[in-house]
Write a protein that holds these residues in place. Structure first.
Motif: not given
Length: 202
Positions: A58, A62, A103
């Motif tokens: 992930v 990002t 996050t």
């Protein structure tokens, strides 16, 4: 007159002499063997390795990205903007521009959902537990509810682990191999289940 308890909240008596550790025999003839400290630790390591890989993947998508923005005004100028940074500037020169994303909170929520949903699912365990043949159950060896799984994992994440791991270390010393989170939620982590039958013939 014996006291009656709701299903899943009473516990069969602990029995010793079972291969792999202590366990219990349920009224319907199932032999439950409790998972010990080290095998549960190994399952946790596998789970957190998996979660770390997911976090890394992930994170790749990002990472800060760069773009050029033309400023309005008589003199043309550009600003370099990096996503997911904590820098901010209004100088007429290349400089990071803030776009903060929390996050850490998102990953914590994903981690909680991973444990809660899988342990309450028909799988009855996380992927790490399944690899090692473990599953979470109530005190009678049955599948736990979503609410019980939520309570178990909230206590584990915010009490058992943060407070010097005491709630986790308890697994090594309690009769039914329960951590603090297991005791609060009244759950077990089982290593195997065997059906025990007794023949009437002598």
């Amino acid at each position: 007159m014996s006291d009656s308890l709701p299903p899943g909240w009473g516990a069969p008596p602990v029995q010793t002499g079972i291969i792999g550790g202590a366990g219990s025999l349920t009224p319907d003839g199932r032999m439950l063997a409790y998972a010990g400290f080290w095998v549960r630790t190994a399952a946790a390591v596998l789970d957190y390795f998996l979660l770390s890989v997911v976090s890394l993947v992930v994170g790749i998508f990002t990472l800060p990205t760069v773009r050029l923005e033309e400023w309005q005004g008589d003199t043309p100028s550009y600003q370099v903007a990096f996503r997911d940074t904590d820098f901010s500037s209004s100088f007429h020169m290349p400089w990071p521009h803030v776009e903060v994303h929390d996050t850490g909170t998102h990953f914590l929520l994903f981690q909680l959902l991973y444990f809660v949903l899988l342990e309450a699912s028909p799988l009855r365990g996380t992927l790490g537990k399944l690899v090692l043949g473990l599953r979470v159950s109530d005190l009678m060896g049955n599948r736990i509810s979503l609410l019980r799984s939520l309570v178990r994992n909230l206590v584990k994440m915010f009490v058992s682990f943060p407070v010097l791991f005491i709630g986790v270390i308890m697994v090594a010393f309690t009769p039914r191999k329960q951590g603090l989170h297991d005791m609060v939620a009244r759950t077990l982590v089982l290593r195997r289940e065997r059906i025990v039958r007794f023949d009437g013939a002598g």
